[in-house]
Design a protein around this motif. Structure first.
Motif, PDB file in Angstrom:
ATOM      1  N   THR A  80       6.707-107.555  11.201  1.00 10.16           N
ATOM      2  CA  THR A  80       7.657-108.593  11.015  1.00 10.16           C
ATOM      3  C   THR A  80       8.414-108.945  12.137  1.00 10.16           C
ATOM      4  O   THR A  80       8.451-110.312  12.612  1.00 10.16           O
ATOM      5  N   ALA A  81       8.650-108.160  13.148  1.00  6.52           N
ATOM      6  CA  ALA A  81       9.493-108.334  14.548  1.00  6.52           C
ATOM      7  C   ALA A  81       8.389-109.014  15.439  1.00  6.52           C
ATOM      8  O   ALA A  81       8.595-109.775  16.200  1.00  6.52           O
ATOM      9  N   ILE A  82       7.047-108.487  15.257  1.00 10.96           N
ATOM     10  CA  ILE A  82       5.816-108.968  16.245  1.00 10.96           C
ATOM     11  C   ILE A  82       5.787-110.538  15.772  1.00 10.96           C
ATOM     12  O   ILE A  82       5.532-111.520  16.780  1.00 10.96           O
ATOM     13  N   THR A  83       5.816-110.884  14.524  1.00 11.88           N
ATOM     14  CA  THR A  83       5.680-112.261  14.093  1.00 11.88           C
ATOM     15  C   THR A  83       6.637-113.092  14.510  1.00 11.88           C
ATOM     16  O   THR A  83       6.442-114.311  15.148  1.00 11.88           O
ATOM     17  N   LEU A  84       8.122-112.505  14.686  1.00  8.53           N
ATOM     18  CA  LEU A  84       9.233-113.347  15.079  1.00  8.53           C
ATOM     19  C   LEU A  84       8.957-113.513  16.575  1.00  8.53           C
ATOM     20  O   LEU A  84       9.228-114.386  17.255  1.00  8.53           O
ATOM     21  N   LEU A  85       8.784-112.501  17.376  1.00 11.98           N
ATOM     22  CA  LEU A  85       8.652-112.481  19.001  1.00 11.98           C
ATOM     23  C   LEU A  85       7.619-113.383  19.462  1.00 11.98           C
ATOM     24  O   LEU A  85       7.706-114.318  20.325  1.00 11.98           O
ATOM     25  N   THR A  86       6.368-113.484  18.673  1.00 12.17           N
ATOM     26  CA  THR A  86       5.377-114.186  19.336  1.00 12.17           C
ATOM     27  C   THR A  86       5.409-115.829  18.719  1.00 12.17           C
ATOM     28  O   THR A  86       5.234-116.568  19.746  1.00 12.17           O
ATOM     29  N   SER A  87       5.955-115.859  17.822  1.00  7.44           N
ATOM     30  CA  SER A  87       6.651-117.395  17.228  1.00  7.44           C
ATOM     31  C   SER A  87       7.483-117.823  18.319  1.00  7.44           C
ATOM     32  O   SER A  87       7.126-119.032  18.781  1.00  7.44           O
ATOM     33  N   LEU A  88       8.453-117.121  18.607  1.00 12.24           N
ATOM     34  CA  LEU A  88       9.538-117.779  19.648  1.00 12.24           C
ATOM     35  C   LEU A  88       8.823-117.894  21.079  1.00 12.24           C
ATOM     36  O   LEU A  88       9.140-118.739  21.696  1.00 12.24           O
ATOM     37  N   ALA A  89       7.889-116.857  21.642  1.00  8.90           N
ATOM     38  CA  ALA A  89       7.590-116.903  22.914  1.00  8.90           C
ATOM     39  C   ALA A  89       6.493-118.165  22.918  1.00  8.90           C
ATOM     40  O   ALA A  89       6.484-118.574  24.048  1.00  8.90           O
ATOM     41  N   GLN A  90       5.566-118.430  21.936  1.00  8.51           N
ATOM     42  CA  GLN A  90       4.867-119.383  22.016  1.00  8.51           C
ATOM     43  C   GLN A  90       5.444-120.637  22.185  1.00  8.51           C
ATOM     44  O   GLN A  90       4.966-121.711  22.818  1.00  8.51           O
ATOM     45  N   ARG A  91       6.594-120.692  21.829  1.00  9.74           N
ATOM     46  CA  ARG A  91       7.430-121.952  21.825  1.00  9.74           C
ATOM     47  C   ARG A  91       8.559-122.090  23.045  1.00  9.74           C
ATOM     48  O   ARG A  91       9.248-123.013  22.875  1.00  9.74           O
ATOM     49  N   GLY A  92       8.520-121.023  23.854  1.00  4.58           N
ATOM     50  CA  GLY A  92       9.275-121.148  24.999  1.00  4.58           C
ATOM     51  C   GLY A  92      10.921-120.717  24.678  1.00  4.58           C
ATOM     52  O   GLY A  92      11.845-121.379  25.364  1.00  4.58           O
ATOM     53  N   LYS A  93      10.912-120.068  23.693  1.00  3.85           N
ATOM     54  CA  LYS A  93      12.414-119.910  23.096  1.00  3.85           C
ATOM     55  C   LYS A  93      12.681-118.362  23.087  1.00  3.85           C
ATOM     56  O   LYS A  93      13.472-117.752  22.358  1.00  3.85           O
ATOM     57  N   SER A  94      12.333-117.459  24.298  1.00  4.34           N
ATOM     58  CA  SER A  94      12.612-116.298  24.257  1.00  4.34           C
ATOM     59  C   SER A  94      13.982-115.791  24.825  1.00  4.34           C
ATOM     60  O   SER A  94      14.566-114.869  24.970  1.00  4.34           O
ATOM     61  N   GLY A  95      14.849-116.835  24.902  1.00  4.72           N
ATOM     62  CA  GLY A  95      16.294-116.877  25.106  1.00  4.72           C
ATOM     63  C   GLY A  95      17.084-116.739  23.951  1.00  4.72           C
ATOM     64  O   GLY A  95      18.458-116.371  23.958  1.00  4.72           O
TER      65      GLY A  95
END
Length: 204
Positions: free
Chosen positions: A119-134
């Motif tokens: 589940t954490a991988i899904t969240l991290l990849t979703s946010l990273a792909q949209r430039g929302k790593s902050g």
């Protein structure tokens, strides 16, 4: 997805949650049920059922055949019916995904082991792909992956490290990565682990 399953999904939206829970559960093999969800008669019920799944900490939200991505796509189209003249056919898609990300992130403290890692991988990849790593949700997902990397499915390891390893450069991962090298046989996965270990050791 078989014709029988698709017909069941169209005729009985109440069966959707069972298909979501079990159809994509034998990684790396899976069944794509998204076509059946798109043609279900009651799309609002489909979306509501997927939203319930995202709020259930017992339901892993994996990156393959993701409940998150299915729900975003279906709800976006539900709220913005197709308009061939529009230059922005899905104006609310980012807001919808952000809302769902917050919903799933709130369940992370209640998840354990492989469920938490996936589940954490899904969240991290979703946010990273949209430039929302902050985002705070990104940091929560990142921390969960780092501290539970030993629970990451071996078929996901090289994909995660090759695509998102730069976000996971934390020395706490070294023991898990070294243990994986002793057990994993896939050459591409071993290469990804060795690359990540080299980057971590270079920083220390």
């Amino acid at each position: 997805m078989t014709a029988e399953l698709e017909l069941r999904t169209i005729g009985d939206p109440g069966a959707i949650i069972s298909q979501v829970r079990h159809a994509v559960s034998h990684y790396p093999f899976g069944v794509d049920i998204s076509y059946g969800l798109w043609v279900a008669r009651n799309r609002a019920l489909v979306v509501s059922t997927l939203e319930q799944a995202m709020s259930d900490p017992q339901q892993p939200i994996g990156p393959v055949g993701s409940v998150l991505q299915m729900a975003v796509a279906l709800k976006s189209r539900l709220e913005s019916p197709y308009d061939p003249t529009s230059t922005n056919p899905l104006p609310q898609v980012n807001q919808i995904e952000d809302d769902y990300v917050r919903r799933i992130a709130a369940t992370l403290p209640l998840r354990k082991d492989a469920n938490l890692a996936s589940t954490a991988i899904t969240l991290l990849t979703s946010l990273a792909q949209r430039g929302k790593s902050g985002r705070t949700e990104f940091e929560a997902a990142r921390e969960a992956i780092i501290t539970h990397f030993a629970d990451v499915n071996e078929y996901q390891v090289d994909w995660v490290l090759n695509g998102y390893g730069k976000y996971l450069e934390d020395s706490r991962m070294i023991p898990a990565l070294e243990n994986m090298l002793r057990t994993i046989k896939f050459n591409t996965t071993r290469a990804a682990i060795q690359k990540q270990l080299a980057a971590l050791r270079a920083k220390n």
